[in-house]
Write an enzyme that holds these catalytic residues in place. Structure first.
Site, PDB file in Angstrom:
ATOM      1  N   TYR A 140       0.809  -1.219   0.000  1.00  0.00           N
ATOM      2  CA  TYR A 140       0.000   0.000   0.000  1.00  0.00           C
ATOM      3  C   TYR A 140       0.847   1.278   0.000  1.00  0.00           C
ATOM      4  O   TYR A 140       0.319   2.367  -0.177  1.00  0.00           O
ATOM      5  CB  TYR A 140      -0.947   0.025   1.218  1.00  0.00           C
ATOM      6  CG  TYR A 140      -2.031  -1.045   1.173  1.00  0.00           C
ATOM      7  CD1 TYR A 140      -2.106  -1.953   0.124  1.00  0.00           C
ATOM      8  CD2 TYR A 140      -2.981  -1.134   2.179  1.00  0.00           C
ATOM      9  CE1 TYR A 140      -3.089  -2.935   0.088  1.00  0.00           C
ATOM     10  CE2 TYR A 140      -3.972  -2.114   2.147  1.00  0.00           C
ATOM     11  CZ  TYR A 140      -4.013  -3.017   1.094  1.00  0.00           C
ATOM     12  OH  TYR A 140      -4.989  -3.971   1.059  1.00  0.00           O
ATOM     13  N   LYS A 191       3.450 -15.237   2.031  1.00  0.00           N
ATOM     14  CA  LYS A 191       3.312 -15.987   0.776  1.00  0.00           C
ATOM     15  C   LYS A 191       4.746 -16.302   0.327  1.00  0.00           C
ATOM     16  O   LYS A 191       5.191 -15.929  -0.767  1.00  0.00           O
ATOM     17  CB  LYS A 191       2.548 -15.116  -0.238  1.00  0.00           C
ATOM     18  CG  LYS A 191       2.135 -15.832  -1.490  1.00  0.00           C
ATOM     19  CD  LYS A 191       1.013 -16.832  -1.284  1.00  0.00           C
ATOM     20  CE  LYS A 191       0.720 -17.587  -2.563  1.00  0.00           C
ATOM     21  NZ  LYS A 191      -0.126 -18.766  -2.356  1.00  0.00           N
ATOM     22  N   ASP A 223      -3.076 -18.064   1.717  1.00  0.00           N
ATOM     23  CA  ASP A 223      -4.256 -18.753   1.179  1.00  0.00           C
ATOM     24  C   ASP A 223      -4.736 -19.818   2.165  1.00  0.00           C
ATOM     25  O   ASP A 223      -5.934 -19.978   2.406  1.00  0.00           O
ATOM     26  CB  ASP A 223      -3.971 -19.347  -0.213  1.00  0.00           C
ATOM     27  CG  ASP A 223      -2.587 -19.947  -0.349  1.00  0.00           C
ATOM     28  OD1 ASP A 223      -1.769 -19.777   0.575  1.00  0.00           O
ATOM     29  OD2 ASP A 223      -2.320 -20.609  -1.368  1.00  0.00           O
ATOM     30  N   ASP A 247      -5.139  -6.625   5.918  1.00  0.00           N
ATOM     31  CA  ASP A 247      -6.350  -5.904   5.546  1.00  0.00           C
ATOM     32  C   ASP A 247      -7.466  -6.917   5.267  1.00  0.00           C
ATOM     33  O   ASP A 247      -8.594  -6.807   5.761  1.00  0.00           O
ATOM     34  CB  ASP A 247      -6.037  -5.085   4.282  1.00  0.00           C
ATOM     35  CG  ASP A 247      -7.124  -4.093   3.938  1.00  0.00           C
ATOM     36  OD1 ASP A 247      -8.090  -3.992   4.700  1.00  0.00           O
ATOM     37  OD2 ASP A 247      -7.014  -3.434   2.885  1.00  0.00           O
ATOM     38  N   ASP A 251     -10.602  -8.579   8.117  1.00  0.00           N
ATOM     39  CA  ASP A 251     -12.029  -8.491   7.823  1.00  0.00           C
ATOM     40  C   ASP A 251     -12.689  -9.864   7.901  1.00  0.00           C
ATOM     41  O   ASP A 251     -13.806 -10.004   8.410  1.00  0.00           O
ATOM     42  CB  ASP A 251     -12.263  -7.902   6.427  1.00  0.00           C
ATOM     43  CG  ASP A 251     -12.377  -6.388   6.472  1.00  0.00           C
ATOM     44  OD1 ASP A 251     -11.924  -5.791   7.460  1.00  0.00           O
ATOM     45  OD2 ASP A 251     -12.916  -5.804   5.514  1.00  0.00           O
TER      46      ASP A 251
END
Ligand code: NAD
Length: 362
Positions: A140, A191, A223, A247, A251
Site C-alpha cells: 500500500y 506468501k 491462502d 487488511d 475483515d
C-alpha cells in the site's frame, strides 16, 4: 491526569463516541483515576469547517495526548472530492503523522452472540483472535507506483511490494509481546512460496522468535490461513501479517464474530495510540439513534489497556459489555428474536451502569 483526544468524525461517529466517553467516565470513577477530554475535527466535518480532512491543530492535539479515540469518517457528501481532499485521506494522514505502524484487531466471540456468526456456533465457540497487521509499509505504500499509457494502446499500472528487516522486526515484536499477555502463540502469515518480500518476512520473524522462547511460532501461507480461519478459527491466538494480507484477513476474522458494530481496533507504534471501531460512518443510519456503540466502547477499552496501562479497567469495560449482551440487550444490527431492542444511548447507559453497579456491589 490522562488526556484523551476525541475525533468523533462523521455519520454515526459522534453518536457512538458519546457512549464510549460515558463508559470510560464510569470506569474511571470506579477505578479512581481522572480523564481529560479534548474534541477535535477530522474527516468530512473538518473539510466543511477548515477545508481539509486533517487540520494541523488536530494533529498537534493528538501529539499532545495520551491516547486518541476516533469515531469514523466519510459519507456521500464528500464522495466526489479528489483523493487527497477526501475524509479518508485524514485517516492515512493521522496514521502517518503519529507513526502508527501496527494495527491490532481483536476478533472475539461474545458467548451471547455465538448465533450471530455466519459460521456454525460450534466452529466459532470461544474464538479469541488478535490480528496484528503491519500498517505503514508493504504494497500500500511501496514506490514506484504509477500508471502509464502503453505505446501499443492500453495502460500499465504498477504497485510495489517491499519490506525491510527493520519494518518486519518492529511489527513482529508487537505481535510477540501481545502474545505474551494472551495464549502465547503467534501465527505469521506470508506468501513465502512465491514472494521475495515474504521470504525475508519469514526469515526475520523466525530469527526474532529466538528472543521469545516462551512463544510458540508457526508460519502459514496466506491462502491456507484464509481457509483455516473459516475451517477451524479456534487454532489461532495472534496472527501476524503484512499490510495487504492483514487488511483482508482481519475483515474475514472479524466476520466470524457476527457484527461489524462489535469490532474495536488499535493502531500503535508511536508515542500516542489511535483507537477506533472497525466499521465506517454508516451514513445510512446516522442520526437515528440506532447505531451500535459497542465497537467504540471496546475501542475505549483498548485505549485503557494499551495507552494508559489500565488493564483492569479495560477488563471491567469488556465484562460490562459481555454482561449487557448476556442479559439480552441488543441494538438493531445484532438483534435476535426474544432480545430486548435498545437504542444507542441506552446501550451506553447499560454498559456504564454495569460498571458502576459492579463496582459498588463488589
Ligand atoms: P460502514 O461500516 O459505514 O457501513 C456498512 C454497513 O454496516 C451499513 O449498513 C451500516 O449501517 C452498518 N453499520 C456500520 N457500523 C454500524 C454500527 N456501529 N451499528 C450498526 N450498524 C452499523 O461501511 P460503508 O457503508 O462501506 O462506508 C460508509 C462510509 O464510511 C464511507 O464514506 C466510507 O469511506 C467510510 N468508512 C470509514 C472508515 C473509518 O472511518 N475508519 C472505515 C470504513 C468506511
Amino acid at each position: 491526569m490522562a488526556k484523551i483526544v476525541l475525533l468523533p468524525g462523521d455519520g454515526i461517529g459522534p453518536e457512538i463516541i458519546r457512549e464510549a466517553v460515558k463508559v470510560l467516565e464510569a470506569v474511571a470513577s470506579i477505578e479512581g483515576f481522572d480523564l481529560e477530554w479534548e474534541t477535535a475535527d477530522m474527516g468530512g466535518i473538518a473539510i466543511d469547517k477548515h477545508g481539509i480532512p486533517l487540520p494541523e491543530a488536530t494533529l498537534a492535539a493528538c501529539h499532545a495526548a495520551d491516547g486518541v479515540l476516533l469515531g469514523a469518517v466519510g459519507g456521500p457528501k464528500w464522495d466526489d472530492l479528489p483523493g487527497q481532499k477526501r475524509p479518508e485521506a485524514g485517516l492515512l494522514g493521522i496514521r502517518k503523522g503519529l507513526g502508527l505502524f501496527a494495527n491490532l484487531r481483536p476478533a472475539k466471540i461474545f458467548g451471547a452472540l455465538q448465533e450471530a456468526s455466519s459460521l456454525k456456533a460450534e466452529v466459532v465457540a470461544g474464538i479469541d483472535i488478535l490480528v496484528v497487521r503491519e500498517l505503514t509499509g508493504g504494497l500500500y505504500f511501496g514506490k514506484p507506483r504509477f500508471r502509464e499509457e502503453l505505446p501499443g494502446g492500453g495502460m500499465r499500472a504498477v504497485d510495489t511490494l517491499e519490506y525491510s528487516t527493520y519494518e518486519i522486526e518492529r511489527i513482529a515484536k508487537v505481535a510477540f509481546e501481545a502474545a505474551r499477555e494472551r495464549r502465547r502463540k503467534v501465527t505469521s502469515v506470508d506468501k513465502a512460496n512465491i514472494l521475495e518480500s515474504s521470504r525475508l518476512w519469514r526469515e526475520t520473524v523466525s530469527q526474532l522468535a529466538w528472543e521469545y522462547p516462551e512463544i510458540e511460532l508457526n508460519h502459514m501461507f496466506v491462502d491456507n490461513c484464509a481457509m483455516q480461519l473459516v475451517r477451524n478459527p479456534g487454532q489461532f491466538d495472534v496472527i501476524l501479517t503484512t499490510n495487504m494480507f492483514g487488511d483482508i484477513l482481519s475483515d474475514a476474522a472479524a466476520m466470524l464474530t457476527g457484527s461489524l458494530g462489535m469490532l474495536p481496533s488499535a493502531s500503535l507504534g508511536g508515542r500516542v495510540g489511535l483507537y477506533e471501531p472497525v466499521h465506517g460512518s454508516a451514513p445510512d443510519i446516522a442520526g437515528q439513534g440506532v447505531a451500535n456503540p459497542l465497537a467504540a466502547i471496546l475501542s475505549g477499552a483498548m485505549l485503557l489497556r494499551y495507552s494508559l496501562g489500565r488493564g483492569r479497567a479495560a477488563a471491567l469495560v469488556e465484562a460490562a459489555v459481555e454482561n449487557a449482551l448476556a442479559i439480552g440487550y441488543r441494538t438493531r444490527d445484532i438483534v435476535q428474536s426474544g432480545a430486548k431492542l435498545v437504542d444507542t444511548a441506552t446501550m451506553g447507559d447499560l454498559v456504564a451502569e454495569a460498571i458502576l453497579g459492579g463496582g459498588k456491589h463488589g
